[in-house]
Design an enzyme around this catalytic site. Structure first.
Site, mmCIF file in Angstrom:
data_model
loop_
_atom_site.group_PDB
_atom_site.id
_atom_site.type_symbol
_atom_site.label_atom_id
_atom_site.label_comp_id
_atom_site.label_asym_id
_atom_site.label_seq_id
_atom_site.Cartn_x
_atom_site.Cartn_y
_atom_site.Cartn_z
ATOM 1 N N CYS A 178 4.822 -55.407 22.812
ATOM 2 C CA CYS A 178 4.700 -56.173 24.058
ATOM 3 C C CYS A 178 5.747 -55.745 25.077
ATOM 4 O O CYS A 178 5.509 -55.836 26.280
ATOM 5 C CB CYS A 178 4.789 -57.663 23.766
ATOM 6 S SG CYS A 178 3.347 -58.261 22.861
ATOM 7 N N CYS B 230 7.728 -58.718 21.211
ATOM 8 C CA CYS B 230 7.905 -57.764 20.111
ATOM 9 C C CYS B 230 8.199 -56.375 20.684
ATOM 10 O O CYS B 230 7.748 -56.019 21.772
ATOM 11 C CB CYS B 230 6.673 -57.736 19.216
ATOM 12 S SG CYS B 230 5.193 -57.062 19.978
ATOM 13 N N GLU C 237 1.476 -62.025 25.682
ATOM 14 C CA GLU C 237 1.801 -61.267 26.884
ATOM 15 C C GLU C 237 0.612 -60.411 27.309
ATOM 16 O O GLU C 237 0.243 -60.365 28.493
ATOM 17 C CB GLU C 237 3.016 -60.359 26.646
ATOM 18 C CG GLU C 237 4.280 -61.108 26.267
ATOM 19 C CD GLU C 237 4.480 -61.290 24.770
ATOM 20 O OE1 GLU C 237 5.639 -61.319 24.336
ATOM 21 O OE2 GLU C 237 3.479 -61.404 24.020
ATOM 22 N N HIS D 117 -1.403 -60.043 21.611
ATOM 23 C CA HIS D 117 -0.345 -61.041 21.736
ATOM 24 C C HIS D 117 -0.446 -61.748 23.086
ATOM 25 O O HIS D 117 -1.167 -61.323 23.980
ATOM 26 C CB HIS D 117 1.013 -60.385 21.560
ATOM 27 C CG HIS D 117 1.264 -59.909 20.157
ATOM 28 N ND1 HIS D 117 2.471 -59.404 19.757
ATOM 29 C CD2 HIS D 117 0.461 -59.881 19.055
ATOM 30 C CE1 HIS D 117 2.410 -59.088 18.480
ATOM 31 N NE2 HIS D 117 1.201 -59.356 18.038
#
Length: 151
Positions: free
Chosen positions: A90, A81, A57, A55
């Site tokens: 994350c 998430c 991040e 993701h």
């Protein structure tokens, strides 16, 4: 400069990063961008590139290549998430990084997940500012209603 103005400026950079994602490759997940800021300067960027991949991040942390400095802030276009899907939550990556301030553009539209990422971070003592350029961040993924499986 006013903090709100700064937050909007850095969120615009995160939006620019998000549009680097190809909606065909990210589907069924949304396009998301993240930037890490230290001492008023962007030091790392990341975006979600493909379904099943890291993701935004995590991409930004990887690009940074080290622990963020004390006082660093991460700006992310979509609520981080909080579920352990294929790539790990994350929220865990943010907490492990030591970042104590997170600025979020829009909330996760998935009813079962909405607000959970923010709650996890706040419960751990992280300052979360949400809704920064919400309409612009939501517009990155027209029609995206979320999904109930881990991502």
């Amino acid at each position: 400069m006013d903090q709100r103005v700064l937050d909007e400026s850095f969120m615009r950079a995160a939006i620019c990063e998000a549009v680097r994602g190809d909606v065909v490759k990210t589907r069924p997940n949304p396009r998301v961008g993240a930037v890490i800021v230290e001492d008023g300067e962007i030091v790392a960027k990341g975006h979600f590139e493909f379904d099943g991949g890291p993701h935004a991040e995590r991409q930004a942390f990887e690009a940074l290549g080290r622990q963020p400095k004390e006082g660093a802030v991460i700006y992310v276009t979509l609520e981080p998430c909080s579920t352990e899907g294929r790539t790990g939550a994350c929220t865990n990556a943010i907490l492990e990084s030591g970042i104590r301030r997170v600025v979020v553009g829009s909330s996760d539209p998935t009813p079962e997940h909405r607000g959970n990422g923010i709650r996890v971070l706040e419960d751990a003592g992280v300052e979360v500012v949400s809704g920064v350029l919400d309409l612009e961040c939501s517009a990155l993924n027209p029609g995206y209603q979320g999904h109930s499986t881990g991502v």
